[in-house]
Write a protein that holds these residues in place. Structure first.
Motif, PDB file in Angstrom:
ATOM      1  N   ALA A  37     -13.340   3.054  -0.796  1.00 14.32           N
ATOM      2  CA  ALA A  37     -14.145   3.971  -1.126  1.00 14.32           C
ATOM      3  C   ALA A  37     -15.781   2.853  -1.677  1.00 14.32           C
ATOM      4  CB  ALA A  37     -13.283   3.316  -3.035  1.00 14.32           C
ATOM      5  N   ALA A  38     -15.797   1.769  -1.017  1.00 22.26           N
ATOM      6  CA  ALA A  38     -17.379   1.370  -1.408  1.00 22.26           C
ATOM      7  C   ALA A  38     -17.455   2.159   0.416  1.00 22.26           C
ATOM      8  CB  ALA A  38     -16.653  -0.617  -0.703  1.00 22.26           C
ATOM      9  N   LEU A  71      -9.502  -8.010   1.327  1.00 23.14           N
ATOM     10  CA  LEU A  71      -9.868  -6.433   0.279  1.00 23.14           C
ATOM     11  C   LEU A  71      -8.638  -5.786   0.453  1.00 23.14           C
ATOM     12  CD1 LEU A  71     -13.655  -6.189   0.231  1.00 23.14           C
ATOM     13  CD2 LEU A  71     -12.107  -7.757  -1.220  1.00 23.14           C
ATOM     14  N   PRO A  72      -8.125  -5.308  -0.360  1.00 20.30           N
ATOM     15  CA  PRO A  72      -7.011  -3.919  -0.705  1.00 20.30           C
ATOM     16  C   PRO A  72      -7.725  -3.042   0.153  1.00 20.30           C
ATOM     17  CG  PRO A  72      -7.249  -4.724  -2.458  1.00 20.30           C
ATOM     18  CD  PRO A  72      -8.686  -5.698  -2.116  1.00 20.30           C
ATOM     19  N   GLU A  92      -7.400   0.288  -0.004  1.00 19.06           N
ATOM     20  CA  GLU A  92      -8.552   1.515  -1.033  1.00 19.06           C
ATOM     21  C   GLU A  92      -9.870   0.854  -1.086  1.00 19.06           C
ATOM     22  OE1 GLU A  92      -5.201   0.218  -1.356  1.00 19.06           O
ATOM     23  OE2 GLU A  92      -4.019   1.578  -0.818  1.00 19.06           O
ATOM     24  N   GLU A  93     -10.005  -0.177  -1.910  1.00 19.89           N
ATOM     25  CA  GLU A  93     -11.647  -0.393  -2.044  1.00 19.89           C
ATOM     26  C   GLU A  93     -12.079  -0.842  -1.068  1.00 19.89           C
ATOM     27  OE1 GLU A  93     -11.997  -1.412  -5.264  1.00 19.89           O
ATOM     28  OE2 GLU A  93     -10.065  -0.516  -5.574  1.00 19.89           O
ATOM     29  N   VAL A  94     -11.981  -0.866   0.132  1.00 21.29           N
ATOM     30  CA  VAL A  94     -12.961  -0.829   1.209  1.00 21.29           C
ATOM     31  C   VAL A  94     -13.742   0.353   1.502  1.00 21.29           C
ATOM     32  CG1 VAL A  94     -13.167  -1.400   3.923  1.00 21.29           C
ATOM     33  CG2 VAL A  94     -12.377  -3.106   1.788  1.00 21.29           C
ATOM     34  N   HIS A 131     -12.884 -10.820   3.290  1.00 26.32           N
ATOM     35  CA  HIS A 131     -12.224 -11.368   2.102  1.00 26.32           C
ATOM     36  C   HIS A 131     -10.969 -10.508   1.298  1.00 26.32           C
ATOM     37  CE1 HIS A 131     -16.314 -12.058   2.695  1.00 26.32           C
ATOM     38  NE2 HIS A 131     -16.616 -12.444   1.147  1.00 26.32           N
TER      39      HIS A 131
END
Length: 53
Positions: free
Chosen positions: A34-35, A27-28, A30-32, A25
């Protein structure tokens, strides 16, 4: 003939699957992260509840 991954423990196989899914995907990081913290927290609560019973 089996691959080393096929012989790996279940948690290692799951980790590899999750890494592949997240990388697909694009994804950044940082987002990964956080998730993953949300996921870790949720599963820690589930584990704690299981240990209480």
């Amino acid at each position: 003939m089996s691959t080393p991954l096929e012989q790996a423990p279940t948690h290692v196989k799951l980790a590899v699957d999750l890494i592949m899914l997240l990388e697909e995907h694009d994804l950044p990081a940082e987002e990964v992260m956080a998730a993953l913290e949300i996921v870790r927290s949720d599963f820690q609560k589930k584990l704690n509840n299981q240990q209480k019973t």
